[in-house]
Design a protein around this motif. Structure first.
Motif, PDB file in Angstrom:
ATOM      1  N   VAL A  25      -6.039   4.452   2.633  1.00  0.00           N
ATOM      2  CA  VAL A  25      -7.055   3.490   3.051  1.00  0.00           C
ATOM      3  C   VAL A  25      -6.416   2.119   2.853  1.00  0.00           C
ATOM      4  O   VAL A  25      -5.911   1.807   1.769  1.00  0.00           O
ATOM      5  N   ILE A  26      -6.424   1.320   3.916  1.00  0.00           N
ATOM      6  CA  ILE A  26      -5.733   0.035   3.920  1.00  0.00           C
ATOM      7  C   ILE A  26      -6.707  -1.066   4.326  1.00  0.00           C
ATOM      8  O   ILE A  26      -7.448  -0.914   5.301  1.00  0.00           O
ATOM      9  N   ILE A  27      -6.725  -2.153   3.551  1.00  0.00           N
ATOM     10  CA  ILE A  27      -7.455  -3.349   3.975  1.00  0.00           C
ATOM     11  C   ILE A  27      -6.494  -4.175   4.824  1.00  0.00           C
ATOM     12  O   ILE A  27      -5.433  -4.584   4.348  1.00  0.00           O
ATOM     13  N   THR A  28      -6.844  -4.387   6.075  1.00  0.00           N
ATOM     14  CA  THR A  28      -5.964  -5.115   6.987  1.00  0.00           C
ATOM     15  C   THR A  28      -6.605  -6.420   7.447  1.00  0.00           C
ATOM     16  O   THR A  28      -7.829  -6.527   7.560  1.00  0.00           O
ATOM     17  N   LYS A  29      -5.765  -7.376   7.713  1.00  0.00           N
ATOM     18  CA  LYS A  29      -6.226  -8.668   8.217  1.00  0.00           C
ATOM     19  C   LYS A  29      -6.899  -8.521   9.579  1.00  0.00           C
ATOM     20  O   LYS A  29      -7.958  -9.107   9.826  1.00  0.00           O
ATOM     21  N   GLU A  30      -6.305  -7.714  10.437  1.00  0.00           N
ATOM     22  CA  GLU A  30      -6.749  -7.646  11.828  1.00  0.00           C
ATOM     23  C   GLU A  30      -7.906  -6.684  12.073  1.00  0.00           C
ATOM     24  O   GLU A  30      -8.792  -6.961  12.894  1.00  0.00           O
ATOM     25  N   PHE A  31      -7.924  -5.544  11.367  1.00  0.00           N
ATOM     26  CA  PHE A  31      -8.868  -4.475  11.699  1.00  0.00           C
ATOM     27  C   PHE A  31      -9.810  -4.097  10.561  1.00  0.00           C
ATOM     28  O   PHE A  31     -10.537  -3.112  10.646  1.00  0.00           O
ATOM     29  N   GLY A  32      -9.800  -4.863   9.482  1.00  0.00           N
ATOM     30  CA  GLY A  32     -10.660  -4.531   8.346  1.00  0.00           C
ATOM     31  C   GLY A  32     -10.150  -3.321   7.578  1.00  0.00           C
ATOM     32  O   GLY A  32      -8.937  -3.102   7.465  1.00  0.00           O
ATOM     33  N   LYS A  33     -11.062  -2.510   7.066  1.00  0.00           N
ATOM     34  CA  LYS A  33     -10.687  -1.323   6.288  1.00  0.00           C
ATOM     35  C   LYS A  33     -10.441  -0.153   7.232  1.00  0.00           C
ATOM     36  O   LYS A  33     -11.323   0.222   8.004  1.00  0.00           O
ATOM     37  N   ILE A  34      -9.258   0.413   7.160  1.00  0.00           N
ATOM     38  CA  ILE A  34      -8.910   1.514   8.047  1.00  0.00           C
ATOM     39  C   ILE A  34      -8.393   2.706   7.244  1.00  0.00           C
ATOM     40  O   ILE A  34      -7.926   2.562   6.114  1.00  0.00           O
ATOM     41  N   THR A  35      -8.471   3.876   7.858  1.00  0.00           N
ATOM     42  CA  THR A  35      -7.865   5.090   7.320  1.00  0.00           C
ATOM     43  C   THR A  35      -6.615   5.392   8.137  1.00  0.00           C
ATOM     44  O   THR A  35      -6.647   5.349   9.374  1.00  0.00           O
ATOM     45  N   ALA A  36      -5.512   5.658   7.444  1.00  0.00           N
ATOM     46  CA  ALA A  36      -4.252   5.927   8.137  1.00  0.00           C
ATOM     47  C   ALA A  36      -3.516   7.064   7.449  1.00  0.00           C
ATOM     48  O   ALA A  36      -3.478   7.125   6.213  1.00  0.00           O
ATOM     49  N   PHE A  37      -2.931   7.952   8.237  1.00  0.00           N
ATOM     50  CA  PHE A  37      -2.171   9.071   7.688  1.00  0.00           C
ATOM     51  C   PHE A  37      -0.681   8.762   7.728  1.00  0.00           C
ATOM     52  O   PHE A  37      -0.159   8.341   8.767  1.00  0.00           O
ATOM     53  N   ALA A  38      -0.033   8.950   6.590  1.00  0.00           N
ATOM     54  CA  ALA A  38       1.409   8.734   6.482  1.00  0.00           C
ATOM     55  C   ALA A  38       2.073  10.108   6.405  1.00  0.00           C
ATOM     56  O   ALA A  38       2.062  10.756   5.347  1.00  0.00           O
TER      57      ALA A  38
END
Length: 243
Positions: A25-38
């Motif tokens: 879970v990443i807080i991003t400047k552009e898209f807010g809080k997102i879920t991403a799989f690594a």
């Protein structure tokens, strides 16, 4: 050709998925809080091994799927978890991540939230001001960013902006000396505390973590902000149990 996007962000949580993958879970400047799989992030030779840890800050290249993102690249500039010098700072940093996640929303840009989180982590690693003061600043400014902060600029009864020396937690406002009547001496707020509250509310994030206060002012800040946080937030944060 796979379409990708690039986002500046900080990992706020990481969970093992399957044999080698991680769910971030990443807080991003552009898209807010997102879920991403690594994919493959748990392999010893993975280029995502360090950047998939909480408090990793940098640029993430992502493939946008239907329900989540997939990390295709990352350029990490700060590994804040490696810079914490004591356990209190570490758990305070984890609490900051949890609070950012509590308010984070997907699809709503989070530039101020990310900037505040970054500056708070920097402050924790530098040890120039007390950890409890960093927490007070972070909590109140988070409330400001999300439009839930109390009135610290005028009396909730008459609108007077002078002689504010009592905080009414039930009404979320400062009250002036003329309006509050008799209150216990230990509930009288000093001018310095009122000024500190106002300073945190109006000052840009990048200039916030640059002052210190007396023990009395810090105690009052902790009481006012802590009481207000307990009132408006309906979640228990795991990291606070350790703190």
């Amino acid at each position: 050709m796979v379409e990708t996007v690039t986002a500046l962000g900080m990992v706020i949580s990481s969970m093992a998925i399957g044999e080698y993958d991680k769910r971030l879970v990443i807080i991003t400047k552009e898209f807010g809080k997102i879920t991403a799989f690594a994919r493959g992030a748990r392999k010893p030779n993975s280029p995502f091994l360090g950047g998939s840890q909480p408090m990793a800050f940098g640029e993430f290249t992502l493939y946008r799927g239907r329900n989540a993102y997939t990390v295709t690249g990352m350029k990490i500039s700060d590994y804040f978890s490696n810079s914490m010098t004591d356990i209190d700072s570490m758990y305070m940093g984890m609490y900051f991540l949890e609070l950012a996640g509590y308010y984070g929303r997907e699809g709503i840009e989070a530039s101020e939230t990310l900037k505040l989180l970054y500056m708070a982590m920097k402050a924790l690693t530098k040890n120039r001001i007390p950890v409890d003061l960093i927490r007070c600043i972070y909590e109140l400014k988070t409330l400001v960013i999300n439009g839930e902060y109390p009135n610290v600029f005028s009396c909730g009864n008459c609108g007077e902006k002078q002689e504010l020396d009592y905080f009414d937690i039930n009404r979320n406002t400062m009250v002036c000396k003329k309006c509050h009547g008799k209150v216990p001496d230990n509930e009288i707020i000093t001018d310095s505390t009122v000024y500190a509250l106002q300073f945190i509310v109006v000052t840009p994030v990048d200039k916030l973590f640059s002052f210190t206060v007396t023990d009395i002012v810090l105690k009052q800040l902790k009481h006012i902000i802590g009481s207000y946080m307990d009132k408006v937030i309906d979640k228990k944060f795991n990291s606070l149990e350790f703190l």
